[in-house]
Each structure stands twice: as C-alpha cells, then as structure tokens.
Design an enzyme around this catalytic site. Sequence first.
Site, PDB file in Angstrom:
ATOM      1  N   HIS A  32       5.191 112.222 -20.323  1.00 24.75           N
ATOM      2  CA  HIS A  32       3.943 112.019 -19.588  1.00 24.75           C
ATOM      3  C   HIS A  32       3.456 110.621 -19.927  1.00 24.75           C
ATOM      4  O   HIS A  32       3.696 110.115 -21.020  1.00 24.75           O
ATOM      5  CB  HIS A  32       2.901 113.058 -20.001  1.00 24.75           C
ATOM      6  CG  HIS A  32       1.539 112.796 -19.449  1.00 24.75           C
ATOM      7  ND1 HIS A  32       1.176 113.155 -18.166  1.00 24.75           N
ATOM      8  CD2 HIS A  32       0.457 112.182 -20.001  1.00 24.75           C
ATOM      9  CE1 HIS A  32      -0.076 112.789 -17.956  1.00 24.75           C
ATOM     10  NE2 HIS A  32      -0.526 112.193 -19.048  1.00 24.75           N
ATOM     11  N   CYS A 110       2.939 111.765 -12.677  1.00 25.71           N
ATOM     12  CA  CYS A 110       2.085 110.891 -13.472  1.00 25.71           C
ATOM     13  C   CYS A 110       2.721 109.522 -13.704  1.00 25.71           C
ATOM     14  O   CYS A 110       2.020 108.499 -13.776  1.00 25.71           O
ATOM     15  CB  CYS A 110       1.753 111.542 -14.817  1.00 25.71           C
ATOM     16  SG  CYS A 110       3.216 111.911 -15.844  1.00 25.71           S
TER      17      CYS A 110
END
Length: 200
Positions: A32, A110
């Site tokens: 992430h 993301c």
Amino acid sequence: MDHHKREPVILNVYDLFWTNQYTSAVGLGVFHSGVELYGTEFSYGGHPFEFSGIFEITPKDSDELGDHYKYKESIALGYTSFTKEEVDQAISHLGRDFKGSNYHLMNKNCNHFATEVSQLFSGKEIPTWVNRLAYMGTCVPFLEKCLPKEWLTPVALEETVTSHQSEKRSANGQVTPNPRPSTSTSIFSRKESQQELLRS
C-alpha cells in the site's frame, strides 16, 4: 504558485505484512502507498459509493490503516512548488476521478493514485515495484476475488465513509449516532460531501 519555496514529495510504502513476510525474500510483495505533502499523507481506497475514495492519515501511521498494514519505508520523489492550498484543491479535484466505486485492485488502486499524485506534483512516477500486485493480477485473473476486504478499504477510509453516511442521513432529516472519532479526514469539505452524497 510560489516558486521560491519547494515542498518535498514523499512516497510512504506499507507492507501488507502477513503476506510479505513470506514473499519478500523471493522478490514478491504486496504494498500500500500514500503520498506525503505538507505533513499530510494522501491515499486512495475502495468503497461502493459515488464519492471520493481519497483519504488522509498522519504520515507513516500504519495504525490508522489497520492491523494488516505495516510501515515499510519512505521514498523521496522530488519537490513541488505548489502551495498547501493548491495541493488541497488539486487533491479534491482528483477525487472526482478517484471515487470509491471506481477502485479496481489491478487497474485503479492506491498505487495508481500515488503515481498520478507524484506526477502531478513532482513530475515523477513511483517505483514500479510498489505496484507489483497489479502486474501479478494480470497473470492471475482471479486474484482480486481472493483478497480480503481490508486490503481494499483501510480502516481510515471506513471511518471516512461512515462520516459521509452520517452526513447523508442528517441531510435527510434522520437522527443517527455520531460516528466514532477518527484522526483521519476526508479531503472534501462538509458542504462538498453533502452535495456528493445527495447526488448518489
């Protein structure tokens, strides 16, 4: 734009650590990421609604993301001459494209958001290894269905969604309990949030 003052553009990367502790040794990993500007980290996640999936956290604070996330490292991407106000306006504008309902683990995640933010403010892309999951997904088409919900909607974003839903009910005259306090915040103003919700 103030060309005399340049702000660092920093990529903060997180391990989805219960997977990466086994796979990083062979050059694989699931990550992430968020982009830090002016002391705020901006990131993107998925939810089923037609408003922004962009959210803010305290930089490098994996606790705000949830138990599955572990801070890994920060990468200096460059500098920007945008002011804080201009950054906030640009991020808000990106929210029109990066809606929660537009999230796709392989095509719009993301790390894709982080790349777009980095290109906008520093003119550089993030390192390719950060978004390796998207490449893996093209090789294993069913991979997205196998991944847990927590990978798509971090805790900080869940709290933002809860806040949006509470505002929508309030706008409709319904009385609901206040959502639990959060250190994360949506990049939309209250007025913009209500307008988005009423259109959804």
